[in-house]
Design a protein around this motif. Sequence first.
Motif, PDB file in Angstrom:
ATOM      1  N   SER A   1     -28.708 -34.640 -32.686  1.00  0.00           N
ATOM      2  CA  SER A   1     -29.031 -35.651 -31.674  1.00  0.00           C
ATOM      3  C   SER A   1     -28.316 -35.342 -30.363  1.00  0.00           C
ATOM      4  N   TRP A   2     -28.838 -35.914 -29.285  1.00  0.00           N
ATOM      5  CA  TRP A   2     -28.192 -35.755 -27.978  1.00  0.00           C
ATOM      6  C   TRP A   2     -26.839 -36.449 -27.947  1.00  0.00           C
ATOM      7  N   THR A   3     -26.690 -37.470 -28.743  1.00  0.00           N
ATOM      8  CA  THR A   3     -25.391 -38.153 -28.806  1.00  0.00           C
ATOM      9  C   THR A   3     -24.296 -37.194 -29.246  1.00  0.00           C
ATOM     10  N   PHE A   4     -24.585 -36.398 -30.267  1.00  0.00           N
ATOM     11  CA  PHE A   4     -23.605 -35.425 -30.750  1.00  0.00           C
ATOM     12  C   PHE A   4     -23.332 -34.353 -29.693  1.00  0.00           C
ATOM     13  N   ILE A   5     -24.388 -33.879 -29.039  1.00  0.00           N
ATOM     14  CA  ILE A   5     -24.206 -32.823 -28.031  1.00  0.00           C
ATOM     15  C   ILE A   5     -23.329 -33.314 -26.881  1.00  0.00           C
ATOM     16  N   ILE A   6     -23.637 -34.503 -26.378  1.00  0.00           N
ATOM     17  CA  ILE A   6     -22.858 -35.044 -25.252  1.00  0.00           C
ATOM     18  C   ILE A   6     -21.420 -35.323 -25.678  1.00  0.00           C
ATOM     19  N   LEU A   7     -21.262 -35.923 -26.871  1.00  0.00           N
ATOM     20  CA  LEU A   7     -19.916 -36.242 -27.349  1.00  0.00           C
ATOM     21  C   LEU A   7     -19.103 -34.970 -27.580  1.00  0.00           C
ATOM     22  N   PHE A   8     -19.719 -33.960 -28.185  1.00  0.00           N
ATOM     23  CA  PHE A   8     -19.002 -32.726 -28.475  1.00  0.00           C
ATOM     24  C   PHE A   8     -18.650 -31.980 -27.186  1.00  0.00           C
ATOM     25  N   ALA A   9     -19.575 -31.965 -26.232  1.00  0.00           N
ATOM     26  CA  ALA A   9     -19.292 -31.318 -24.944  1.00  0.00           C
ATOM     27  C   ALA A   9     -18.162 -32.035 -24.214  1.00  0.00           C
ATOM     28  N   SER A  10     -18.131 -33.351 -24.327  1.00  0.00           N
ATOM     29  CA  SER A  10     -17.062 -34.117 -23.676  1.00  0.00           C
ATOM     30  C   SER A  10     -15.709 -33.796 -24.303  1.00  0.00           C
ATOM     31  N   VAL A  11     -15.670 -33.692 -25.629  1.00  0.00           N
ATOM     32  CA  VAL A  11     -14.412 -33.362 -26.311  1.00  0.00           C
ATOM     33  C   VAL A  11     -13.926 -31.981 -25.898  1.00  0.00           C
ATOM     34  N   LEU A  12     -14.843 -31.015 -25.809  1.00  0.00           N
ATOM     35  CA  LEU A  12     -14.460 -29.666 -25.389  1.00  0.00           C
ATOM     36  C   LEU A  12     -13.923 -29.655 -23.961  1.00  0.00           C
ATOM     37  N   ALA A  13     -14.612 -30.383 -23.086  1.00  0.00           N
ATOM     38  CA  ALA A  13     -14.173 -30.416 -21.682  1.00  0.00           C
ATOM     39  C   ALA A  13     -12.795 -31.052 -21.562  1.00  0.00           C
ATOM     40  N   ILE A  14     -12.569 -32.154 -22.267  1.00  0.00           N
ATOM     41  CA  ILE A  14     -11.267 -32.829 -22.211  1.00  0.00           C
ATOM     42  C   ILE A  14     -10.181 -31.931 -22.793  1.00  0.00           C
ATOM     43  N   TRP A  15     -10.509 -31.277 -23.917  1.00  0.00           N
ATOM     44  CA  TRP A  15      -9.541 -30.377 -24.564  1.00  0.00           C
ATOM     45  C   TRP A  15      -9.095 -29.278 -23.593  1.00  0.00           C
ATOM     46  N   MET A  16     -10.066 -28.621 -22.972  1.00  0.00           N
ATOM     47  CA  MET A  16      -9.727 -27.516 -22.061  1.00  0.00           C
ATOM     48  C   MET A  16      -9.033 -28.021 -20.808  1.00  0.00           C
ATOM     49  N   ALA A  17      -9.461 -29.186 -20.315  1.00  0.00           N
ATOM     50  CA  ALA A  17      -8.838 -29.723 -19.099  1.00  0.00           C
ATOM     51  C   ALA A  17      -7.376 -30.064 -19.340  1.00  0.00           C
ATOM     52  N   ILE A  18      -7.078 -30.654 -20.481  1.00  0.00           N
ATOM     53  CA  ILE A  18      -5.695 -31.029 -20.786  1.00  0.00           C
ATOM     54  C   ILE A  18      -4.797 -29.796 -20.833  1.00  0.00           C
ATOM     55  N   ASN A  19      -5.325 -28.723 -21.410  1.00  0.00           N
ATOM     56  CA  ASN A  19      -4.495 -27.528 -21.565  1.00  0.00           C
ATOM     57  C   ASN A  19      -4.470 -26.643 -20.318  1.00  0.00           C
ATOM     58  N   VAL A  20      -5.433 -26.779 -19.431  1.00  0.00           N
ATOM     59  CA  VAL A  20      -5.456 -25.963 -18.211  1.00  0.00           C
ATOM     60  C   VAL A  20      -4.712 -26.662 -17.080  1.00  0.00           C
ATOM     61  N   VAL A  21      -5.007 -27.942 -16.894  1.00  0.00           N
ATOM     62  CA  VAL A  21      -4.398 -28.682 -15.784  1.00  0.00           C
ATOM     63  C   VAL A  21      -2.907 -28.873 -16.015  1.00  0.00           C
ATOM     64  N   GLY A  22      -2.523 -28.987 -17.263  1.00  0.00           N
ATOM     65  CA  GLY A  22      -1.109 -29.172 -17.556  1.00  0.00           C
ATOM     66  C   GLY A  22      -0.706 -30.621 -17.601  1.00  0.00           C
ATOM     67  N   VAL A  23      -1.489 -31.425 -18.286  1.00  0.00           N
ATOM     68  CA  VAL A  23      -1.148 -32.842 -18.434  1.00  0.00           C
ATOM     69  C   VAL A  23       0.168 -32.983 -19.181  1.00  0.00           C
ATOM     70  N   PHE A  24       0.329 -32.150 -20.200  1.00  0.00           N
ATOM     71  CA  PHE A  24       1.585 -32.160 -20.945  1.00  0.00           C
ATOM     72  C   PHE A  24       2.503 -31.068 -20.398  1.00  0.00           C
ATOM     73  N   LYS A  25       3.773 -31.260 -20.610  1.00  0.00           N
ATOM     74  CA  LYS A  25       4.747 -30.280 -20.134  1.00  0.00           C
ATOM     75  C   LYS A  25       4.541 -28.939 -20.816  1.00  0.00           C
ATOM     76  N   GLN A  26       4.197 -28.999 -22.100  1.00  0.00           N
ATOM     77  CA  GLN A  26       3.925 -27.787 -22.866  1.00  0.00           C
ATOM     78  C   GLN A  26       2.531 -27.912 -23.474  1.00  0.00           C
ATOM     79  N   PRO A  27       1.504 -27.178 -22.979  1.00  0.00           N
ATOM     80  CA  PRO A  27       0.147 -27.281 -23.538  1.00  0.00           C
ATOM     81  C   PRO A  27       0.156 -26.948 -25.026  1.00  0.00           C
ATOM     82  N   PHE A  28      -0.568 -27.765 -25.813  1.00  0.00           N
ATOM     83  CA  PHE A  28      -0.601 -27.532 -27.262  1.00  0.00           C
ATOM     84  C   PHE A  28      -1.582 -26.417 -27.644  1.00  0.00           C
ATOM     85  N   ASP A  29      -2.493 -26.049 -26.695  1.00  0.00           N
ATOM     86  CA  ASP A  29      -3.431 -24.953 -26.975  1.00  0.00           C
ATOM     87  C   ASP A  29      -3.742 -24.236 -25.665  1.00  0.00           C
ATOM     88  N   PRO A  30      -2.822 -23.428 -25.193  1.00  0.00           N
ATOM     89  CA  PRO A  30      -3.039 -22.758 -23.901  1.00  0.00           C
ATOM     90  C   PRO A  30      -4.188 -21.753 -23.982  1.00  0.00           C
TER      91      PRO A  30
END
Length: 238
Positions: free
Chosen positions: A123-152
């Motif tokens: 379903s499109w719900t899964f595609i949008i939700l999964f894409a959002s999770v990937l984008a948030i995951w990468m953004a957190i580790n690239v932008v440096g929200v945490f002092k030490q990225p958990f998945d650089p």
Amino acid sequence: MTSPHRANPKTTQTCCICNKPFTLRHLRSVDHLRPSILAMLEEQEGALPEHAMICEGDLSKIRRKHVEQLLQDERGELSALDRRVLNDLSMDVSTAATVDPEVDQPTTIGVRAADAVAAFGGSWTFIILFASVLAIWMAINVVGVFKQPFDPYPFILLNLVLSCVAAMQAPIIMMSQKRQEEKDRLRSENDYMINLRAELEIRQLHEKIDHQMAQQWQRLAELQQIQIDLLESEASKK
């Protein structure tokens, strides 16, 4: 063969095949049978007495044998589906009613879960939700929200998670597809049996109509002959 006799002239008569007494409402005169069925009956039992009666059970058996012979002449060896249709036809049972419960039979929790996962994963719900999770995951580790990225970068943990999700999702979807294929197969067999049942019943209906028309023409010819005889008798008197 024992000729039929009346056990009770008002209510019962003996079947010419099984020699058992039945009420008249459960008997049929062999004179009213279609010629093809009557010929098979005489071939099996020998010459029948005039105005003999046959019970519904024996009539159903000879009808089934007649239809089975027709199918064998046309198709050769009968399949299990063909024999099932013949059985439903002889017992006067709806063919669709015997197949539909198989298509909608209760399923296990695992099968229902597989269907739900497959429906959600496509379903499109899964595609949008999964894409959002990937984008948030990468953004957190690239932008440096945490002092030490958990998945650089290059996101090794994310790759592992995606691999695990794909490895689990693939067999679940295959389970759901297998179940759907089974439903499609049962529905296809159901359609085949219903079409075969309709073909056999239409053929029997044609034979009945032809037989009735032949009898009506014969009676009409007899009536006309009687009228001619009466007219000739009246003419001779004058």
